[in-house]
Design a protein around this motif. Structure first.
Motif, PDB file in Angstrom:
ATOM      1  N   ILE A  67      13.790   9.419   3.340  1.00 47.84           N
ATOM      2  CA  ILE A  67      12.451   8.832   3.299  1.00 47.84           C
ATOM      3  C   ILE A  67      11.674   9.492   2.175  1.00 47.84           C
ATOM      4  O   ILE A  67      11.672  10.713   2.052  1.00 47.84           O
ATOM      5  CB  ILE A  67      11.687   9.056   4.622  1.00 47.84           C
ATOM      6  N   GLU A  68      10.994   8.679   1.364  1.00 47.75           N
ATOM      7  CA  GLU A  68      10.150   9.188   0.287  1.00 47.75           C
ATOM      8  C   GLU A  68       8.782   8.525   0.397  1.00 47.75           C
ATOM      9  O   GLU A  68       8.678   7.360   0.750  1.00 47.75           O
ATOM     10  CB  GLU A  68      10.766   8.863  -1.077  1.00 47.75           C
ATOM     11  N   THR A  69       7.748   9.272   0.079  1.00 49.09           N
ATOM     12  CA  THR A  69       6.391   8.713   0.053  1.00 49.09           C
ATOM     13  C   THR A  69       5.835   8.878  -1.350  1.00 49.09           C
ATOM     14  O   THR A  69       6.279   9.742  -2.107  1.00 49.09           O
ATOM     15  CB  THR A  69       5.470   9.439   1.053  1.00 49.09           C
ATOM     16  N   ASP A  70       4.868   8.048  -1.701  1.00 46.25           N
ATOM     17  CA  ASP A  70       4.216   8.222  -3.001  1.00 46.25           C
ATOM     18  C   ASP A  70       2.715   8.006  -2.865  1.00 46.25           C
ATOM     19  O   ASP A  70       2.224   7.608  -1.811  1.00 46.25           O
ATOM     20  CB  ASP A  70       4.837   7.333  -4.080  1.00 46.25           C
ATOM     21  N   ILE A  71       2.006   8.268  -3.925  1.00 47.33           N
ATOM     22  CA  ILE A  71       0.540   8.212  -3.885  1.00 47.33           C
ATOM     23  C   ILE A  71      -0.007   6.786  -3.856  1.00 47.33           C
ATOM     24  O   ILE A  71      -1.193   6.591  -3.631  1.00 47.33           O
ATOM     25  CB  ILE A  71      -0.082   8.970  -5.081  1.00 47.33           C
ATOM     26  N   THR A  75       9.405   4.688   0.917  1.00 47.38           N
ATOM     27  CA  THR A  75      10.731   4.261   0.492  1.00 47.38           C
ATOM     28  C   THR A  75      11.760   4.781   1.488  1.00 47.38           C
ATOM     29  O   THR A  75      11.780   5.960   1.813  1.00 47.38           O
ATOM     30  CB  THR A  75      11.061   4.789  -0.916  1.00 47.38           C
ATOM     31  N   LEU A  76      12.603   3.869   1.949  1.00 53.40           N
ATOM     32  CA  LEU A  76      13.703   4.192   2.842  1.00 53.40           C
ATOM     33  C   LEU A  76      14.994   3.971   2.070  1.00 53.40           C
ATOM     34  O   LEU A  76      15.271   2.859   1.634  1.00 53.40           O
ATOM     35  CB  LEU A  76      13.668   3.287   4.078  1.00 53.40           C
ATOM     36  N   ARG A  77      15.754   5.039   1.857  1.00 57.85           N
ATOM     37  CA  ARG A  77      17.040   4.941   1.155  1.00 57.85           C
ATOM     38  C   ARG A  77      18.162   5.110   2.166  1.00 57.85           C
ATOM     39  O   ARG A  77      18.219   6.112   2.875  1.00 57.85           O
ATOM     40  CB  ARG A  77      17.141   6.000   0.075  1.00 57.85           C
ATOM     41  N   LEU A  78      19.033   4.107   2.220  1.00 49.94           N
ATOM     42  CA  LEU A  78      20.147   4.109   3.160  1.00 49.94           C
ATOM     43  C   LEU A  78      21.459   4.222   2.407  1.00 49.94           C
ATOM     44  O   LEU A  78      21.668   3.531   1.401  1.00 49.94           O
ATOM     45  CB  LEU A  78      20.130   2.821   3.989  1.00 49.94           C
ATOM     46  N   ARG A  79      22.357   5.071   2.887  1.00 45.44           N
ATOM     47  CA  ARG A  79      23.651   5.300   2.255  1.00 45.44           C
ATOM     48  C   ARG A  79      24.759   5.248   3.290  1.00 45.44           C
ATOM     49  O   ARG A  79      24.539   5.571   4.459  1.00 45.44           O
ATOM     50  CB  ARG A  79      23.702   6.685   1.597  1.00 45.44           C
ATOM     51  N   GLY A  84       5.102   7.451   8.105  1.00 42.82           N
ATOM     52  CA  GLY A  84       3.914   6.656   7.811  1.00 42.82           C
ATOM     53  C   GLY A  84       2.780   6.843   8.795  1.00 42.82           C
ATOM     54  O   GLY A  84       1.699   6.273   8.619  1.00 42.82           O
ATOM     55  N   GLN A  85       3.009   7.650   9.813  1.00 45.56           N
ATOM     56  CA  GLN A  85       1.987   7.865  10.829  1.00 45.56           C
ATOM     57  C   GLN A  85       0.746   8.503  10.202  1.00 45.56           C
ATOM     58  O   GLN A  85       0.839   9.432   9.413  1.00 45.56           O
ATOM     59  CB  GLN A  85       2.552   8.766  11.923  1.00 45.56           C
ATOM     60  N   ASP A  86      -0.398   7.968  10.551  1.00 47.91           N
ATOM     61  CA  ASP A  86      -1.692   8.473  10.069  1.00 47.91           C
ATOM     62  C   ASP A  86      -1.865   8.310   8.558  1.00 47.91           C
ATOM     63  O   ASP A  86      -2.636   9.038   7.933  1.00 47.91           O
ATOM     64  CB  ASP A  86      -1.900   9.947  10.456  1.00 47.91           C
ATOM     65  N   LYS A  87      -1.146   7.378   7.944  1.00 53.66           N
ATOM     66  CA  LYS A  87      -1.289   7.088   6.513  1.00 53.66           C
ATOM     67  C   LYS A  87      -1.488   5.591   6.325  1.00 53.66           C
ATOM     68  O   LYS A  87      -1.036   4.793   7.133  1.00 53.66           O
ATOM     69  CB  LYS A  87      -0.028   7.501   5.742  1.00 53.66           C
ATOM     70  N   ARG A  88      -2.129   5.239   5.251  1.00 55.16           N
ATOM     71  CA  ARG A  88      -2.233   3.830   4.881  1.00 55.16           C
ATOM     72  C   ARG A  88      -0.943   3.466   4.147  1.00 55.16           C
ATOM     73  O   ARG A  88      -0.619   4.040   3.122  1.00 55.16           O
ATOM     74  CB  ARG A  88      -3.428   3.596   3.967  1.00 55.16           C
ATOM     75  N   VAL A  89      -0.202   2.513   4.693  1.00 55.38           N
ATOM     76  CA  VAL A  89       1.055   2.081   4.085  1.00 55.38           C
ATOM     77  C   VAL A  89       0.863   0.665   3.566  1.00 55.38           C
ATOM     78  O   VAL A  89       0.742  -0.278   4.340  1.00 55.38           O
ATOM     79  CB  VAL A  89       2.223   2.137   5.102  1.00 55.38           C
ATOM     80  N   ASP A  90       0.794   0.530   2.239  1.00 51.95           N
ATOM     81  CA  ASP A  90       0.646  -0.795   1.643  1.00 51.95           C
ATOM     82  C   ASP A  90       1.981  -1.515   1.527  1.00 51.95           C
ATOM     83  O   ASP A  90       2.050  -2.729   1.632  1.00 51.95           O
ATOM     84  CB  ASP A  90       0.015  -0.692   0.252  1.00 51.95           C
ATOM     85  N   GLY A  91       3.038  -0.762   1.268  1.00 50.42           N
ATOM     86  CA  GLY A  91       4.335  -1.387   1.077  1.00 50.42           C
ATOM     87  C   GLY A  91       5.469  -0.492   1.538  1.00 50.42           C
ATOM     88  O   GLY A  91       5.341   0.722   1.583  1.00 50.42           O
ATOM     89  N   VAL A  92       6.568  -1.144   1.878  1.00 57.31           N
ATOM     90  CA  VAL A  92       7.793  -0.448   2.266  1.00 57.31           C
ATOM     91  C   VAL A  92       8.898  -0.930   1.348  1.00 57.31           C
ATOM     92  O   VAL A  92       9.068  -2.131   1.146  1.00 57.31           O
ATOM     93  CB  VAL A  92       8.161  -0.727   3.740  1.00 57.31           C
ATOM     94  N   LEU A  93       9.612   0.009   0.768  1.00 59.07           N
ATOM     95  CA  LEU A  93      10.758  -0.314  -0.076  1.00 59.07           C
ATOM     96  C   LEU A  93      12.010   0.174   0.649  1.00 59.07           C
ATOM     97  O   LEU A  93      12.107   1.356   0.985  1.00 59.07           O
ATOM     98  CB  LEU A  93      10.636   0.381  -1.436  1.00 59.07           C
TER      99      LEU A  93
END
Length: 129
Positions: A15-19, A24-28, A47-56
């Motif tokens: 899992i990665e987050t950005d500003i 981002t969810l990377r599956l392998r 994503g808890q307690d954050k504003r999430v505009d998009g999921v990749l």
């Protein structure tokens, strides 16, 4: 240690987050129902307690070993917990059966989901207002 030791070099779920409000969810590797459940739980927690505009969701280096119901449950959990505006799936850019399942599940939550072969294009699409 021999050089041919068969050890995993990367976590199956990353899992990665950005500003910009994109998670981002990377599956392998082999994606089982358990892996999808763990991925959805970890993404929701990130994503808890954050504003999430998009999921990749990036799954180029993965193989399918799950039931369709597992995929639907994982996508529903992500949409319920995060309520993103948009979701991008980076794989081979094709409208495959798993992608179509993801798309129809996301649509039920009023979330646009789009397939991409290129992560740069996916991010640009997610950042559109």
């Amino acid at each position: 240690m021999p050089l041919d030791n068969n050890t995993p070099d990367v976590d199956q779920v990353r899992i990665e987050t950005d500003i910009h409000g994109i998670l981002t969810l990377r599956l392998r590797g082999e994606l089982t129902g358990d892996v999808l459940r763990r991925a959805a739980d970890r993404l929701a927690a990130a994503g808890q307690d954050k504003r999430v505009d998009g999921v990749l969701i990036e799954s180029k280096d993965s193989s399918v070993a799950y039931e369709i119901a597992d995929l639907v449950a994982a996508i529903e959990h992500i949409m319920e917990e995060l309520s993103p505006r948009r979701c991008a799936h980076v794989s081979h850019g094709e409208r495959t059966r798993p992608y179509m399942i993801m798309e129809s599940t996301a649509r039920a939550f009023a979330v646009k989901l789009q397939p991409f072969a290129c992560e740069t294009q996916a991010r640009a699409w997610l950042l559109q207002r």
